[in-house]
Design an enzyme around this catalytic site. Sequence first.
Site, PDB file in Angstrom:
ATOM      1  N   HIS A 121       0.827  -1.201   0.000  1.00 51.57           N
ATOM      2  CA  HIS A 121       0.000   0.000   0.000  1.00 51.57           C
ATOM      3  C   HIS A 121       0.869   1.261   0.000  1.00 51.57           C
ATOM      4  O   HIS A 121       1.507   1.583   0.997  1.00 51.57           O
ATOM      5  CB  HIS A 121      -0.899  -0.024   1.238  1.00 51.57           C
ATOM      6  CG  HIS A 121      -1.901   1.068   1.291  1.00 51.57           C
ATOM      7  ND1 HIS A 121      -2.148   1.795   2.435  1.00 51.57           N
ATOM      8  CD2 HIS A 121      -2.723   1.576   0.340  1.00 51.57           C
ATOM      9  CE1 HIS A 121      -3.087   2.688   2.196  1.00 51.57           C
ATOM     10  NE2 HIS A 121      -3.451   2.580   0.936  1.00 51.57           N
ATOM     11  N   HIS A 139      -1.497  10.592  -3.534  1.00 50.38           N
ATOM     12  CA  HIS A 139      -2.806  10.163  -3.045  1.00 50.38           C
ATOM     13  C   HIS A 139      -3.763  11.319  -2.796  1.00 50.38           C
ATOM     14  O   HIS A 139      -4.891  11.329  -3.297  1.00 50.38           O
ATOM     15  CB  HIS A 139      -2.651   9.349  -1.755  1.00 50.38           C
ATOM     16  CG  HIS A 139      -3.967   8.947  -1.149  1.00 50.38           C
ATOM     17  ND1 HIS A 139      -4.658   9.762  -0.263  1.00 50.38           N
ATOM     18  CD2 HIS A 139      -4.724   7.832  -1.316  1.00 50.38           C
ATOM     19  CE1 HIS A 139      -5.779   9.161   0.091  1.00 50.38           C
ATOM     20  NE2 HIS A 139      -5.847   7.997  -0.533  1.00 50.38           N
TER      21      HIS A 139
END
Length: 257
Positions: A20, A63
Site C-alpha cells: 500500500h 494520493h
Amino acid sequence: MTAIREAHERRMKYFQVLAHRGLVSEFVPENTTKAFADALLAGADVIETDVRATADGIAVIFHDEDLLRLAGIPKKVAEITWKEISAIDIGFGKRVPTLQQVLQDFPKARFNLDIKSDLAIEPVANVINALGVQNRVLISSFSDSRRIKTLKKISGSVGTSAGSTRVLALWLCSILGATPLFQFFSRQITALQIPISRFPIRLDSKRFVRFALNAGLELHYWTINDPIEIQRLLNLGATGVVTDNCDLVISKFRNEK
C-alpha cells in the site's frame, strides 16, 4: 512435509502481497520511488499506488487531493504544474514522482494504479500506451465511470478491478444466488479489491468469496495489517491483501517454516 505445510504453500502460491503506497517508514514517505524500491526488495508482488494529474497534464504518483498533509502546502495537485510540484520536498528530501518515471525505474514491477481524478484519465492512458506496459498494470478506481473511461483510452488488454457500483451488484447477485448475473457483472474484470465490509454489507462472507473465485476473479482485501486477520482471509480463499506492512506480511506468511 506435513499436510498443513502443503496446504499453506498451495495457498501462498496464488496469494499476492500488495504494498500500500510502497513500504513506508519513519524516514520514507508514501508513494515515493524509495518506498517502492523498499517494498520490492522486501518481496512485494505488486505496488499499490495512486495517480493524479498536474495542471499541465502530467500523471503523478500522489494520493491526496492537495499537498497539505505531506508538504504543508494548501494547494491542490491539479492547480500546480509538474515543474512546481517536482521541486517540493514531501519529506526527507523525497519528491513526487511521475507515473512514467516509476514504470521506467521499475521495469519488471507490477503496479496497481488507483486513479484519483477524472483529470488523470488521459495522462495515465497516454503513459501506459507509450510504454506498452499493459501486461503489468491493473487499473482500479472506486468510481466505475472513471475506470471505464480510462480503459477506453488504453490500447490493448489491461487488467482492471471493479468500482463500488459493480461490487454492490456482485454482492447482491451472491445473496440472491444469481450465478449467471454474477458472471455477467464479472465480465471484463480481473479483480475485486475491496474492504472486509461496507457499512452493513459483509464482503468477506464464504458465499461471496465462493462466487468471486468461481467467476475466476482475484480477490484482494484492503487495507489489512493484522496477521490474524490476514490468516483468516487466506484461509477463506482471498488471493491477496493490500497492506502497509508488506515486509512483515511476507516474513510471517511466505517465509515461515
